[in-house]
Design an enzyme around this catalytic site. Sequence first.
Site, short mmCIF file in Angstrom:
data_model
loop_
_atom_site.label_atom_id
_atom_site.label_comp_id
_atom_site.label_asym_id
_atom_site.label_seq_id
_atom_site.Cartn_x
_atom_site.Cartn_y
_atom_site.Cartn_z
N HIS A 285 10.00 26.32 69.26
CA HIS A 285 10.25 26.97 70.64
C HIS A 285 10.17 25.67 71.27
CE1 HIS A 285 11.30 30.17 73.04
NE2 HIS A 285 9.91 30.89 73.04
N HIS A 326 19.58 27.41 66.35
CA HIS A 326 19.28 28.59 66.83
C HIS A 326 19.03 29.98 66.28
CE1 HIS A 326 18.60 30.62 70.22
NE2 HIS A 326 17.95 29.50 70.86
N ASP A 382 16.88 22.19 73.54
CA ASP A 382 15.86 21.22 73.63
C ASP A 382 16.44 19.84 72.84
OD1 ASP A 382 14.01 22.73 74.32
OD2 ASP A 382 13.57 23.81 72.86
N1 ACO Z 1 17.54 21.07 60.91
C1 ACO Z 1 17.62 21.15 59.47
N2 ACO Z 1 18.02 22.32 58.79
C2 ACO Z 1 17.86 23.20 60.07
C3 ACO Z 1 17.42 23.32 60.84
C4 ACO Z 1 17.17 21.91 61.96
N3 ACO Z 1 17.27 21.90 62.90
N4 ACO Z 1 17.28 24.53 61.80
C5 ACO Z 1 17.75 25.64 60.40
N5 ACO Z 1 18.37 25.08 59.70
C6 ACO Z 1 18.07 25.21 58.12
C7 ACO Z 1 17.15 26.34 57.68
O1 ACO Z 1 16.26 24.91 56.25
C8 ACO Z 1 17.64 26.60 56.16
O2 ACO Z 1 18.38 26.51 55.76
P1 ACO Z 1 18.72 27.33 54.14
O3 ACO Z 1 19.69 28.12 54.52
O4 ACO Z 1 19.57 25.99 52.78
O5 ACO Z 1 17.38 28.08 54.09
C9 ACO Z 1 19.15 27.65 57.48
O6 ACO Z 1 18.98 25.90 58.23
C10 ACO Z 1 18.67 28.62 58.60
O7 ACO Z 1 17.57 28.07 59.10
P2 ACO Z 1 16.74 29.48 59.16
O8 ACO Z 1 15.04 28.94 59.67
O9 ACO Z 1 16.57 30.54 58.63
O10 ACO Z 1 16.85 30.20 60.83
P3 ACO Z 1 16.16 30.59 62.43
O11 ACO Z 1 17.65 31.08 62.73
O12 ACO Z 1 15.35 31.05 61.48
O13 ACO Z 1 15.58 28.72 62.56
C11 ACO Z 1 15.21 27.77 64.40
C12 ACO Z 1 15.81 29.10 63.96
C13 ACO Z 1 13.60 28.17 64.60
C14 ACO Z 1 15.28 27.68 66.07
C15 ACO Z 1 15.88 27.01 63.79
O14 ACO Z 1 17.02 26.52 63.96
C16 ACO Z 1 14.64 24.81 63.96
O15 ACO Z 1 14.10 24.92 63.32
N6 ACO Z 1 15.19 24.44 65.03
C17 ACO Z 1 15.05 23.15 65.06
C18 ACO Z 1 13.18 22.92 66.25
C19 ACO Z 1 13.99 23.25 67.80
O16 ACO Z 1 14.95 22.84 68.11
N7 ACO Z 1 13.43 24.75 68.23
C20 ACO Z 1 14.47 24.92 69.62
C21 ACO Z 1 14.81 26.24 69.38
S1 ACO Z 1 15.20 26.69 70.76
C22 ACO Z 1 14.82 27.21 71.95
O17 ACO Z 1 13.74 27.46 71.33
C23 ACO Z 1 14.17 26.93 73.00
#
Ligand code: ACO
Length: 447
Positions: A285, A326, A382
Site C-alpha cells: 500500500h 493497482h 508511488d
Molecule cells: N510486479 C510484477 N507483477 C505484478 C505486480 C507488480 N508490481 N503487480 C501485480 N502483478 C502480477 C501478479 O503477480 C499477478 O500475476 P498472475 O496473474 O500471474 O498471478 C497479477 O499481476 C495480478 O496481481 P494481483 O496481486 O492479483 O493484483 P492486485 O490487484 O491484488 O494487487 C497491488 C494490486 C497490490 C497494488 C499489486 O499490483 C502490487 O503488489 N504492486 C506493487 C506494490 C505497489 O506498488 N503498491 C502500491 C499500490 S498504490 C497504493 O496503494 C497507494
Amino acid sequence: MGTVEAKKPEAPAAAATGTRSALTLTDQRTGKSYEIPIADGAIRAIDLRQIKTGPDDFGLMSYDPAFMNTASCKSRITFIDGDKGILRYRGYPIEQLAEKCTYLEVAYLLLYGELPNRKQYDEWVQHITYHTMIHESLKKLMDAFNYDSHPMGMLISTVAAMSTFYPEAHNVHDAAVRTKQIHRLIAKMPTIAAFAYKHSMGMPYVYPRNDLSYCENFLTMLFKTPAEDYKPNAALVKALDVLFILHADHEQNCGTNAMRGIGSAHTDPYSSVAGAAAALYGPLHGGANEEVLKMLTEIGSVPKVPAFIKEVKEGKGEKRLMGFGHRVYKNFDPRAKIIKRMAEQVFEVTGRNPLLDIALELERIALQDDYFVKRKLYPNVDFYSGLIYQAIGIPTAAFTVLFAIPRTSGWLAQWGELLEDPEEKIARPRQIYLGSEERNFVPIEKR
Ligand code: ACO
C-alpha cells in the site's frame, strides 16, 4: 459534513424496454427462482440470504476475499474509473485540483463537499494553523522511541496516543466535537511527522510557525536547525502541495477501509486514524514508495534494468516491480502522470535525481513487455513520488509519513460520511468455516 446530493445513476436500458431492474436467479439445488433487486448497479448481498435449501440452512452468502467485487458503502467523496484512468474528488478532476488548488482547499472540499469561498477558506486555514502545536507530553512520548525507530511506527503510535490527550474525541456523534478533532488531526500530523524525522536524526524539534503556509511550515519543521535559518524553496513548496493533493483521498483503499472498519465501532478518530495509518504502512500500500526507492537503488544502473525485469517475471509474483500495478487502475494511474511531469520541474531546482533514469528505463521496458501489458500493470502513484521526496531531501524511511499527512483529510472525510450514513452499522464480515467439526478435549498426556 458532505451535504452534496449525488445524482442517481439512471438505468436507460431498463427504462427503454420497460424491464425491471432485477436479477433473476435459479437455485439448481432446489429449482426455486428468486428475483433480486438491482440498485445503483449492485445487488444487496443480504438479499441472497433468503436462498436456502431448507429451514435449517443459514442461507446463501457471497464469498469475496479481498473485496474484489464488493461495495462496502455508498460514498459521495471520490470517484475512480480504473479502466479509463479517471480520478475525481467531489466531481472535480484531479488534474484541475492539482493545478489550481492548495492542499487545504482540497481537504476542505473532501470534508465538506464543496470548495470553500474566500471567507470559509480563510477561517479553515486559521483553524488548521492554530492547532499545529502538540502537547509537550506528546513530545516527551516521542522522545522515548529508539533513535532508529521507523518514522511510520512513531507516527502511528503518537497519533493513537493523542486519543488519551483529547478524551472528548470519544463523543463521535457530536458534530462540533468531530470538527475540533478534524482541525487537530489535519494540523498536527505534519508536526508529528517532522518531529519523528528530527528524532531519527538526533536533532532538536522545530516548533510550528503560524506565519507559514501548511507546506512551508512542514518543510521548515523538517529542515530548519537552531544553527541557521531556513527558507523553503517556492517550487518545492508547490510540488509538495501538489503531492499532498494527489494523495488526499482514493475511495475505499486498504487504509480507508481500515478507517471505516475501526470507525464503525464508534472508536475515536485518533485511534481510527492510527489504524488506517498502520494499513497504509504496508509495502503493498503506501509503503510502496519506500520500496520503489530501495528497488531503484538495488538495481543501481540503467544497463541492469533488463535483468531485474527478467527476475520479476521469473519470480512469478514472488518479486514485484514496486510502484507498478493497482487493484483499481487497469490503465494509467492519473496521479502518476501528474507526478512524472512534476518530477522534471522539481529536478530543475534540486538537480536531477540519478535514479530517475533507472525509473524511466524500467517504465519503458515494462510498458512494452507482454508480462506487464497482459496484466495491465502501469506505474502507480508511488512510482515517481519517492524520487521527488528524495530530491527534496526527505529520507526514504519518511516517505510513507508524507503519504499519511494528506491522506488524513480523506480518512476523516470518509469517517464523517460513515457516521452520518443511516445504513451505518459495525463492520462485521461473515466467514466460510472450514475447520474441524465439534470434537472432545484430549488431556495433554494422551495427545
Ligand atoms: N510486479 C510484477 N507483477 C505484478 C505486480 C507488480 N508490481 N503487480 C501485480 N502483478 C502480477 C501478479 O503477480 C499477478 O500475476 P498472475 O496473474 O500471474 O498471478 C497479477 O499481476 C495480478 O496481481 P494481483 O496481486 O492479483 O493484483 P492486485 O490487484 O491484488 O494487487 C497491488 C494490486 C497490490 C497494488 C499489486 O499490483 C502490487 O503488489 N504492486 C506493487 C506494490 C505497489 O506498488 N503498491 C502500491 C499500490 S498504490 C497504493 O496503494 C497507494
